[in-house]
Design an enzyme around this catalytic site. Structure first.
Site, PDB file in Angstrom:
ATOM      1  N   ASP A 169       0.890  -1.149  -0.198  1.00 56.50           N
ATOM      2  CA  ASP A 169      -0.092   0.007  -0.187  1.00 56.50           C
ATOM      3  C   ASP A 169       0.972   1.162   0.095  1.00 56.50           C
ATOM      4  O   ASP A 169       2.168   1.150   0.414  1.00 56.50           O
ATOM      5  CB  ASP A 169      -0.863   0.051   1.199  1.00 56.50           C
ATOM      6  CG  ASP A 169      -1.958  -1.029   1.318  1.00 56.50           C
ATOM      7  OD1 ASP A 169      -2.263  -1.593   0.123  1.00 56.50           O
ATOM      8  OD2 ASP A 169      -2.458  -1.309   2.335  1.00 56.50           O
TER       9      ASP A 169
ATOM     10  N   TYR B 291       5.494 -10.331   7.405  1.00 55.91           N
ATOM     11  CA  TYR B 291       5.519  -8.942   7.492  1.00 55.91           C
ATOM     12  C   TYR B 291       5.776  -8.546   9.278  1.00 55.91           C
ATOM     13  O   TYR B 291       5.391  -9.169  10.151  1.00 55.91           O
ATOM     14  CB  TYR B 291       4.074  -8.477   7.204  1.00 55.91           C
ATOM     15  CG  TYR B 291       3.750  -8.083   5.876  1.00 55.91           C
ATOM     16  CD1 TYR B 291       3.692  -6.986   5.151  1.00 55.91           C
ATOM     17  CD2 TYR B 291       3.334  -9.393   4.982  1.00 55.91           C
ATOM     18  CE1 TYR B 291       3.599  -6.830   3.715  1.00 55.91           C
ATOM     19  CE2 TYR B 291       3.048  -9.098   3.673  1.00 55.91           C
ATOM     20  CZ  TYR B 291       3.017  -7.718   3.048  1.00 55.91           C
ATOM     21  OH  TYR B 291       2.884  -7.908   1.682  1.00 55.91           O
TER      22      TYR B 291
END
Length: 268
Positions: A51, A108
């Protein structure tokens, strides 16, 4: 010949990895500079999307280049790239593996700090919350590998063929003061905004506005909560990508300040 390229980038200035109309992206910068070097278009394919404002301390993409080169491509490419994108390795691979579809594991990290610090503002998410209940947050994190359908914690579940994610591990770390927190999660795949939505729910659990039982109830029912805002993007890092044929340690360390070591981060 197909090549896998090992890179890292700081996503602060970019509208994500993928090309965006009239907005800077990491892919655009890489392709534009590569085209300058080879004086012809070369298309690259990333291991996933990130993003706007999200970072990657490890990222891979693949590219096909017919002719060989007689110069140090890594040096030349890094020389013309901006400081927030780095090339580490260019690896020839057999056959036609795909950087996105052949990845078997992604990890992540999401970083939070609860006090204002100008040196963390672009690399960790600020949430001014005193006394987050880390024990309750840890209980919620421990639930994640026990479930494989994350429809409830996805921005647009109906846009996916399915919402199954095989989360292999999830953990919560903190510093001695409890004012910097790191949420780590590994899975074969992730859904849109999934990690940032989970991170926001963990913060709500920490400040007592959402319970661990509620958190699990939505995992069980697979129905999303009424509100699923994502956590801020600047704390999120794609930190490890693994392939059956390629498993490299991350070389970048631009996560919050210099205290990324496991000595600093205490396992709760």
């Amino acid at each position: 010949m197909r090549y896998f390229v090992h890179i890292a980038y700081k996503g602060t200035r970019y509208f994500g990895w993928q090309w965006q109309p009239d907005k800077p992206s990491v892919q655009e910068v890489l392709e534009t500079t590569l085209n300058r070097i080879f004086k012809k278009p070369v298309q690259i394919f990333g291991c996933g999307r990130t993003d706007t404002g999200v970072h990657a301390s490890q990222f891979f993409f693949h590219m096909d280049i017919e002719e060989s080169w007689d110069f140090d491509l890594i040096f030349r490419w890094n020389h013309i790239l901006p400081d927030d994108i780095a090339i580490f390795d260019i690896i020839p691979v057999d056959g036609k593996p795909h950087a996105r579809f052949d990845a078997v594991l992604r990890t992540y990290d999401y970083f939070i700090h609860t006090y204002k610090d100008p040196f963390l503002s672009e690399s960790s998410s600020l949430y001014l919350r005193d006394g987050l209940n880390l024990s309750e947050m840890k209980k919620a994190v421990a639930l994640l590998p026990g479930y494989n359908d994350y429809r409830a914690y996805c921005k647009s579940p109906d846009k996916n063929e399915h919402t199954i994610c095989h989360v292999s591990s999830a953990a919560l770390f903190t510093n001695d003061s409890g004012n910097r927190i790191r949420f780590r999660i590994s899975s074969n795949r992730f859904l849109g905004r999934m990690i940032r939505i989970l991170a926001h729910k963990l913060i709500e659990i920490g400040d007592g506005t959402f319970s661990v039982d509620e958190f699990e109830s939505y995992l069980i029912s697979r129905q999303p909560p009424p509100l699923i805002p994502p956590a801020h993007p600047e704390g999120l890092y794609l930190s490890k990508v693994t392939y059956p044929f390629l498993d490299l340690p991350a070389k970048a360390d631009f996560s919050p300040a210099h205290n990324y070591s496991e000595v600093f981060w205490k396992d709760l």
